[in-house]
Design a protein around this motif. Sequence first.
Motif, PDB file in Angstrom:
ATOM      1  N   VAL A  96       0.831  -1.197   0.000  1.00 47.59           N
ATOM      2  CA  VAL A  96       0.000   0.000   0.000  1.00 47.59           C
ATOM      3  C   VAL A  96       0.868   1.251   0.000  1.00 47.59           C
ATOM      4  O   VAL A  96       0.620   2.204  -0.744  1.00 47.59           O
ATOM      5  CB  VAL A  96      -0.952  -0.009   1.219  1.00 47.59           C
ATOM      6  CG1 VAL A  96      -1.614   1.362   1.404  1.00 47.59           C
ATOM      7  CG2 VAL A  96      -2.013  -1.091   1.058  1.00 47.59           C
ATOM      8  N   SER A  97       1.924   1.256   0.828  1.00 46.76           N
ATOM      9  CA  SER A  97       2.782   2.445   0.921  1.00 46.76           C
ATOM     10  C   SER A  97       3.468   2.745  -0.410  1.00 46.76           C
ATOM     11  O   SER A  97       3.525   3.897  -0.848  1.00 46.76           O
ATOM     12  CB  SER A  97       3.824   2.272   2.028  1.00 46.76           C
ATOM     13  OG  SER A  97       4.653   1.147   1.776  1.00 46.76           O
TER      14      SER A  97
ATOM     15  N   HIS B 270      -9.533   2.138   1.903  1.00 54.43           N
ATOM     16  CA  HIS B 270      -8.304   2.335   1.133  1.00 54.43           C
ATOM     17  C   HIS B 270      -8.574   3.186  -0.105  1.00 54.43           C
ATOM     18  O   HIS B 270      -7.746   4.036  -0.487  1.00 54.43           O
ATOM     19  CB  HIS B 270      -7.707   0.984   0.733  1.00 54.43           C
ATOM     20  CG  HIS B 270      -6.442   1.094  -0.056  1.00 54.43           C
ATOM     21  ND1 HIS B 270      -6.220   0.372  -1.201  1.00 54.43           N
ATOM     22  CD2 HIS B 270      -5.351   1.879   0.114  1.00 54.43           C
ATOM     23  CE1 HIS B 270      -5.034   0.690  -1.695  1.00 54.43           C
ATOM     24  NE2 HIS B 270      -4.488   1.602  -0.922  1.00 54.43           N
TER      25      HIS B 270
ATOM     26  N   VAL C  11       0.419  10.470   5.125  1.00 51.63           N
ATOM     27  CA  VAL C  11      -0.241   9.166   5.058  1.00 51.63           C
ATOM     28  C   VAL C  11      -0.727   8.736   6.440  1.00 51.63           C
ATOM     29  O   VAL C  11      -1.869   8.267   6.595  1.00 51.63           O
ATOM     30  CB  VAL C  11       0.710   8.103   4.471  1.00 51.63           C
ATOM     31  CG1 VAL C  11       0.087   6.706   4.562  1.00 51.63           C
ATOM     32  CG2 VAL C  11       1.061   8.431   3.026  1.00 51.63           C
TER      33      VAL C  11
ATOM     34  N   GLN D 289      -6.795   6.872  -0.860  1.00 54.63           N
ATOM     35  CA  GLN D 289      -6.188   7.325  -2.117  1.00 54.63           C
ATOM     36  C   GLN D 289      -6.756   8.683  -2.529  1.00 54.63           C
ATOM     37  O   GLN D 289      -6.014   9.587  -2.929  1.00 54.63           O
ATOM     38  CB  GLN D 289      -6.471   6.304  -3.227  1.00 54.63           C
ATOM     39  CG  GLN D 289      -5.835   4.948  -3.032  1.00 54.63           C
ATOM     40  CD  GLN D 289      -6.355   3.950  -4.059  1.00 54.63           C
ATOM     41  OE1 GLN D 289      -6.407   4.242  -5.244  1.00 54.63           O
ATOM     42  NE2 GLN D 289      -6.776   2.786  -3.607  1.00 54.63           N
TER      43      GLN D 289
ATOM     44  N   SER E  27       1.792   6.517  -6.926  1.00 56.48           N
ATOM     45  CA  SER E  27       0.645   7.219  -7.503  1.00 56.48           C
ATOM     46  C   SER E  27       0.783   8.717  -7.300  1.00 56.48           C
ATOM     47  O   SER E  27       0.544   9.507  -8.227  1.00 56.48           O
ATOM     48  CB  SER E  27      -0.660   6.722  -6.860  1.00 56.48           C
ATOM     49  OG  SER E  27      -0.850   5.344  -7.087  1.00 56.48           O
TER      50      SER E  27
ATOM     51  N   LEU F 211      -5.301  11.517  -0.460  1.00 53.10           N
ATOM     52  CA  LEU F 211      -3.886  11.801  -0.696  1.00 53.10           C
ATOM     53  C   LEU F 211      -3.611  12.324  -2.104  1.00 53.10           C
ATOM     54  O   LEU F 211      -2.702  13.132  -2.298  1.00 53.10           O
ATOM     55  CB  LEU F 211      -3.057  10.538  -0.441  1.00 53.10           C
ATOM     56  CG  LEU F 211      -3.036  10.049   1.020  1.00 53.10           C
ATOM     57  CD1 LEU F 211      -2.380   8.681   1.104  1.00 53.10           C
ATOM     58  CD2 LEU F 211      -2.302  11.046   1.918  1.00 53.10           C
ATOM     59  N   LEU F 212      -4.381  11.868  -3.078  1.00 53.73           N
ATOM     60  CA  LEU F 212      -4.114  12.251  -4.472  1.00 53.73           C
ATOM     61  C   LEU F 212      -4.803  13.553  -4.871  1.00 53.73           C
ATOM     62  O   LEU F 212      -4.443  14.156  -5.875  1.00 53.73           O
ATOM     63  CB  LEU F 212      -4.533  11.118  -5.416  1.00 53.73           C
ATOM     64  CG  LEU F 212      -3.786   9.795  -5.208  1.00 53.73           C
ATOM     65  CD1 LEU F 212      -4.287   8.736  -6.182  1.00 53.73           C
ATOM     66  CD2 LEU F 212      -2.278   9.979  -5.350  1.00 53.73           C
TER      67      LEU F 212
ATOM     68  N   LEU G  52       0.789   3.997  -2.986  1.00 50.62           N
ATOM     69  CA  LEU G  52       0.346   5.367  -2.746  1.00 50.62           C
ATOM     70  C   LEU G  52       1.415   6.375  -3.159  1.00 50.62           C
ATOM     71  O   LEU G  52       1.112   7.391  -3.803  1.00 50.62           O
ATOM     72  CB  LEU G  52      -0.015   5.550  -1.274  1.00 50.62           C
ATOM     73  CG  LEU G  52      -1.261   4.801  -0.782  1.00 50.62           C
ATOM     74  CD1 LEU G  52      -1.384   4.921   0.733  1.00 50.62           C
ATOM     75  CD2 LEU G  52      -2.519   5.332  -1.458  1.00 50.62           C
ATOM     76  N   ARG G  53       2.674   6.112  -2.797  1.00 47.79           N
ATOM     77  CA  ARG G  53       3.731   7.077  -3.102  1.00 47.79           C
ATOM     78  C   ARG G  53       4.011   7.127  -4.611  1.00 47.79           C
ATOM     79  O   ARG G  53       4.250   8.197  -5.170  1.00 47.79           O
ATOM     80  CB  ARG G  53       5.011   6.741  -2.335  1.00 47.79           C
ATOM     81  CG  ARG G  53       6.033   7.885  -2.378  1.00 47.79           C
ATOM     82  CD  ARG G  53       7.047   7.789  -1.246  1.00 47.79           C
ATOM     83  NE  ARG G  53       7.869   9.004  -1.183  1.00 47.79           N
ATOM     84  CZ  ARG G  53       9.113   9.090  -1.647  1.00 47.79           C
ATOM     85  NH1 ARG G  53       9.680   8.029  -2.215  1.00 47.79           N
ATOM     86  NH2 ARG G  53       9.791  10.216  -1.545  1.00 47.79           N
TER      87      ARG G  53
END
Length: 254
Positions: free
Chosen positions: A101-102, A156, A126, A160, A108, A163-164, A105-106
């Motif tokens: 997941v980490s 989840h 995060v 996303q 992306s 964060l995005l 996410l990073r």
Amino acid sequence: MATLEIKDLHVTVEADNSTKEILKGVDLTVKQGETHAIMGPNGSGKSTLAYSIAGHPKYTITQGTVTLDGEDVLEMSVDERARAGMFLAMQYPVEVPGVSVSNFLRTSATAIRGEAPKLRTWVKEVKTAMEQLQMDPAFAERNVNEGFSGGEKKRHEILQMELLKPKIAILDETDSGLDVDALRQVSEGVNRVRETGEVGTLLITHYTRILRYIKPDFVHVFSQGRIVESGGPELADKLEAEGYEAYTKGGASA
């Protein structure tokens, strides 16, 4: 102000060795800061709308246009649509074995922002987002959606989104399969993003229960591949009381 504009959208899909038209002329405009709820019975084409906009290869667009800030979305690849500011939270999020997941996410965030976020700032970002969604920090080191419960997968998806920071977020039946606690947590995450005023939200749902937590600006009724009625939040109350029967019988018109 970012604007997603859909005009006269017609979409077909191949099924049982034949071509079936699912969307039959959809017109919709979603502006940054607005929340639009798309409601309708199962099989009316709501998810087809979401996946067509996102660029799923299963669906063929035969007519109409989709633009984001005047740019032709239909000419973009899937990753170009994401970088342009479009986000899709899937009804059935897929597992991605071997990708944590980490890292997901990073990677992306790097693709969206054009550069890797500074590690110290990113870790804090995060951690804060996961805490707000009541996600165990250990999830960051698990493979994407692998072994996740339905509620964990949906949280989840919203993680996303937080964060995005997309311009337009399409949430395809995010409430499906969620218990009351998970629904509240997911809705709170969506509302945190909405409160920034920087995202236009297209919330696709079959039920009105999520609208008790996420208040839409506009409600659209979908039936037989098109929008047949639009209104404010009061339209959702009408659907709660009366259901979709009037629309499935063809009693309403656009």
